[in-house]
Design an enzyme around this catalytic site. Sequence first.
Site, short mmCIF file in Angstrom:
data_model
loop_
_atom_site.label_atom_id
_atom_site.label_comp_id
_atom_site.label_asym_id
_atom_site.label_seq_id
_atom_site.Cartn_x
_atom_site.Cartn_y
_atom_site.Cartn_z
N ARG A 192 -2.21 -6.80 -8.12
CA ARG A 192 -1.14 -7.78 -7.90
C ARG A 192 -1.20 -8.97 -8.82
NH1 ARG A 192 -2.68 -8.65 -1.83
NH2 ARG A 192 -4.62 -8.62 -2.97
N HIS A 248 0.84 -1.20 0.00
CA HIS A 248 0.00 0.00 0.00
C HIS A 248 0.87 1.25 0.00
CE1 HIS A 248 -3.07 -2.61 2.32
NE2 HIS A 248 -3.56 -2.44 1.10
N SER A 259 -2.87 -7.74 3.27
CA SER A 259 -3.23 -7.51 4.67
C SER A 259 -3.66 -8.81 5.34
CB SER A 259 -4.34 -6.47 4.77
OG SER A 259 -3.88 -5.22 4.32
N LYS A 271 -15.56 -7.55 3.44
CA LYS A 271 -14.44 -7.78 4.35
C LYS A 271 -14.80 -7.39 5.78
CE LYS A 271 -10.59 -6.85 1.18
NZ LYS A 271 -9.43 -5.99 0.98
#
Length: 159
Positions: free
Chosen positions: A90, A17, A128, A41
């Site tokens: 990613r 990040h 994360s 989430k």
Amino acid sequence: MRKAVYPGSFDPISNGHLDIIKRASKLFDEVHVVVSFNIAKGTSFTVEERIEMLKKATAGLTNIVITSWDGLVVSYCKNNGIKVIIRGMRNYSDYENEFSLFQYNKDIYPDVETILLMPTTKNQMVSSSAIKELVTFGCAIDKYVPKCLIEEITNKFKK
């Protein structure tokens, strides 16, 4: 003034990040780093904790605005005169998700553009979720999070 928004849950902020934030800050006059709500989430840190961690990690950057938003990111853009959304990508599954979001965002706010930034090699697999799992099982996270946050993140997940 060229403004962009970089939204995310940042639960917790990773070096990946931070890399995107630093690179975006070189491309835009002002980058809004927005702790956003993600219905899919659950979070481990409060919004306030995540904002404070972002402030610590980005302390040397002068063109960063850190805030939170509990609505659609595209609505935040409309409300703040921002026409660029920065997203990190990613892998292919990130691409599928970002492509879908791009379509919805364009339908809602045709003036908005999405710019995808690829991670640097050392941050390509950082997430994360993985950071939380590593800490929970007693592994070091110094390669994956800003040094100034290691203790705070580690303390949150100690068994």
